[in-house]
Design a protein around this motif. Structure first.
Motif, mmCIF file in Angstrom:
data_model
loop_
_atom_site.group_PDB
_atom_site.id
_atom_site.type_symbol
_atom_site.label_atom_id
_atom_site.label_comp_id
_atom_site.label_asym_id
_atom_site.label_seq_id
_atom_site.Cartn_x
_atom_site.Cartn_y
_atom_site.Cartn_z
ATOM 1 N N SER A 86 -2.285 -6.955 12.206
ATOM 2 C CA SER A 86 -2.850 -5.693 11.719
ATOM 3 C C SER A 86 -4.264 -5.491 12.255
ATOM 4 O O SER A 86 -4.627 -4.376 12.637
ATOM 5 N N THR A 87 -5.049 -6.570 12.338
ATOM 6 C CA THR A 87 -6.419 -6.420 12.875
ATOM 7 C C THR A 87 -6.373 -5.939 14.319
ATOM 8 O O THR A 87 -7.084 -5.002 14.704
ATOM 9 N N MET A 118 0.266 6.841 9.608
ATOM 10 C CA MET A 118 -0.328 5.585 10.080
ATOM 11 C C MET A 118 0.439 5.064 11.294
ATOM 12 O O MET A 118 -0.149 4.666 12.305
ATOM 13 N N LYS A 133 -2.264 3.773 3.000
ATOM 14 C CA LYS A 133 -2.550 2.586 3.814
ATOM 15 C C LYS A 133 -4.000 2.460 4.249
ATOM 16 O O LYS A 133 -4.650 3.462 4.573
ATOM 17 N N TYR A 134 -4.437 1.218 4.331
ATOM 18 C CA TYR A 134 -5.694 0.842 4.995
ATOM 19 C C TYR A 134 -5.343 0.673 6.462
ATOM 20 O O TYR A 134 -4.497 -0.143 6.817
ATOM 21 N N TRP A 135 -5.937 1.482 7.316
ATOM 22 C CA TRP A 135 -5.636 1.349 8.755
ATOM 23 C C TRP A 135 -6.864 1.810 9.521
ATOM 24 O O TRP A 135 -7.071 3.010 9.722
ATOM 25 N N ALA A 168 0.833 -1.210 0.000
ATOM 26 C CA ALA A 168 0.000 0.000 0.000
ATOM 27 C C ALA A 168 0.863 1.254 0.000
ATOM 28 O O ALA A 168 1.819 1.367 0.775
ATOM 29 N N SER A 194 -9.724 -10.808 4.336
ATOM 30 C CA SER A 194 -8.602 -9.957 4.745
ATOM 31 C C SER A 194 -8.680 -8.691 3.904
ATOM 32 O O SER A 194 -8.683 -8.776 2.666
ATOM 33 N N GLY A 195 -8.754 -7.538 4.552
ATOM 34 C CA GLY A 195 -8.985 -6.285 3.835
ATOM 35 C C GLY A 195 -8.093 -6.117 2.617
ATOM 36 O O GLY A 195 -8.568 -5.971 1.479
ATOM 37 N N SER A 196 -6.776 -6.188 2.835
ATOM 38 C CA SER A 196 -5.841 -5.896 1.748
ATOM 39 C C SER A 196 -5.917 -6.927 0.617
ATOM 40 O O SER A 196 -5.425 -6.665 -0.487
ATOM 41 N N ARG A 210 -7.347 -6.033 -2.910
ATOM 42 C CA ARG A 210 -6.542 -5.305 -3.898
ATOM 43 C C ARG A 210 -5.688 -6.243 -4.746
ATOM 44 O O ARG A 210 -5.302 -5.896 -5.856
ATOM 45 N N LYS A 219 -10.978 -0.052 10.863
ATOM 46 C CA LYS A 219 -12.190 -0.708 10.354
ATOM 47 C C LYS A 219 -13.410 0.027 10.884
ATOM 48 O O LYS A 219 -13.502 0.254 12.085
ATOM 49 N N ASP A 260 4.578 -1.376 6.178
ATOM 50 C CA ASP A 260 3.272 -1.855 6.644
ATOM 51 C C ASP A 260 3.312 -2.123 8.148
ATOM 52 O O ASP A 260 4.198 -1.619 8.829
ATOM 53 N N ALA A 261 2.398 -2.946 8.631
ATOM 54 C CA ALA A 261 2.319 -3.186 10.071
ATOM 55 C C ALA A 261 3.391 -4.185 10.508
ATOM 56 O O ALA A 261 3.102 -5.323 10.887
ATOM 57 N N SER A 296 -1.405 -12.818 4.017
ATOM 58 C CA SER A 296 -2.855 -12.970 3.997
ATOM 59 C C SER A 296 -3.473 -12.313 2.769
ATOM 60 O O SER A 296 -4.450 -12.813 2.239
HETATM 61 O O1 PMV Z 1 -5.446 -6.708 5.272
HETATM 62 P P1 PMV Z 1 -4.834 -6.673 6.615
HETATM 63 O O2 PMV Z 1 -5.827 -6.933 7.683
HETATM 64 O O3 PMV Z 1 -3.647 -7.579 6.716
HETATM 65 O O4 PMV Z 1 -4.290 -5.167 6.879
HETATM 66 C C1 PMV Z 1 -3.279 -4.564 6.142
HETATM 67 C C2 PMV Z 1 -2.814 -3.294 6.798
HETATM 68 C C3 PMV Z 1 -1.574 -2.649 6.230
HETATM 69 O O5 PMV Z 1 -0.741 -3.615 5.612
HETATM 70 C C4 PMV Z 1 -0.803 -2.010 7.368
HETATM 71 C C5 PMV Z 1 -1.874 -1.535 5.232
HETATM 72 C C6 PMV Z 1 -2.390 -1.943 3.884
HETATM 73 O O6 PMV Z 1 -3.168 -1.145 3.321
HETATM 74 O O7 PMV Z 1 -2.006 -2.990 3.344
#
Ligand code: PMV
Length: 330
Positions: A195-196, A246, A18-20, A15, A141-143, A146, A22, A286-287, A109
């Motif tokens: 990350s969650t 972030m 970033k997605y950070w 990213a 898993s959010g990311s 994409r 929920k 990232d995280a 993930s």
């Molecule tokens: O998809 P998750 O739950 O693994 O979260 C990803 C969070 C970050 O990697 C920190 C940012 C992102 O957008 O990928």
């Protein structure tokens, strides 16, 4: 009954915005949109076989039975959604292999869940749109939503409560901009805070959370525009700022979430120093402690040579890739 099986490959993604956070943790709906690059070569190859003889879903990751409740939960969410769409309820046997070096400290993930979603939907004979596949992958898993798409990808925050508009789409194919990504493996251990877990805690306890969400939403336009214009310096500024904000939000949580190691900080300074000297590089993190150094094609070889020396056992800890194709059925 015919054999219900299929395999798919899905790449990892990094990213730049970033997605950070929920806004709905059951549906994995984000508080803010995000923009990523799908990366070439590294990812997950996943085979799914539905078998009415099984009494539960089975998951083998890199040749070993995976029993982590977190991984199993993500998989079951996706499979249950697909089974109800197909109106069939057999359990599945899943074999997944990551082709990036084991212990590279890369989050799997996103690629794992994207490959699972694509393979399982094909195995069940479902003909789903890219938007629907993205929505289902996001549930796991959010990311992952994409990793289904090519090149430069945006996941919209969306507005609807059911999440049907919170899906990803490609902004530009990989050929739009031949950037290079040098993934620096600072620490191969599993991160201390998932990350969650980090997002939930930051949302509940970080006094900076609301400001993070506002600034993350505001950074989407500049990052989207810098990518469209292939403006490396504009992208460097906006992506580094987004990343540091972030992490600042996470560090301000109680208890604090500090993903960085000393080497992470050393790399941040080194990348900025090189850029000040005219080398086209920026960083994103990232995280976890690992740093991704993004370079233009013209400066990638110089950046690589420099960081191989800078990192004591350089080559072994640097993985090089570029924007690439999204997930596909094998
Ligand atoms: O998809 P998750 O739950 O693994 O979260 C990803 C969070 C970050 O990697 C920190 C940012 C992102 O957008 O990928």
């Amino acid at each position: 009954m015919p054999k219900l099986e299929a395999s798919a490959f899905a790449p990892i993604n990094i990213a730049l915005a970033k997605y950070w956070g929920k806004r709905d943790s059951r549906l994995n709906l984000p508080t803010n949109g995000s923009i990523s690059m799908t990366l070439d070569k590294f990812g997950s190859t996943t085979k799914v076989e539905f078998d009415p003889a099984l009494s539960s879903d089975q998951f083998v990751l890199n040749g070993k039975d995976e029993r982590s409740p977190d991984s199993l939960r993500k998989i079951t969410i996706v499979l249950d959604e697909l089974r109800s769409l197909a109106r069939m309820h057999p359990h599945a046997r899943i074999h997944s292999e990551n082709n990036f070096p084991t212990g590279a400290g890369l989050a799997s993930s996103a690629s794992g869940i994207a490959a699972l979603t694509l393979a399982a939907s094909h195995a069940l004979g479902l003909k789903l749109s890219p938007e629907k596949l993205s929505e289902l992958a996001r549930r796991g898993s959010g990311s992952a939503c994409r990793s289904l798409f090519d090149g430069f990808v945006e996941w919209k925050r969306g507005e609807l409560a059911d999440g049907s508009d919170s899906v990803a789409a490609s902004l530009h194919p990989a050929s739009h901009w031949a950037l290079h990504a040098l993934i620096v493996v600072v620490d191969a251990e599993t991160k201390s805070q998932s990350s969650t877990g980090g997002m939930t805690s930051a949302r509940k306890t970080s006094p900076f959370f609301q400001s993070w969400v506002e600034s993350a939403q505001a950074s989407l336009g500049p990052i989207r525009d810098a990518i469209a214009a292939r403006d490396f310096y504009a992208l460097s500024r906006a992506a580094e700022e987004n990343c540091l904000r972030m992490h600042a939000c996470a560090m301000a949580a109680s208890p604090p979430i500090v993903y960085w190691k000393p080497e992470t900080i050393a790399l941040i300074h080194e990348v900025r120093k090189m850029r000040a000297e005219g080398v086209e590089v920026f960083f994103t993190i990232d995280a976890g402690p690992n740093v991704v150094i993004v370079a233009t094609a013209a400066h990638a070889a110089a950046a690589r040579a420099h960081f191989e020396v800078f990192l004591k056992n350089g080559g072994a800890r640097l993985l090089e890739t570029s924007p690439g194709k999204g997930a596909y059925v094998l």
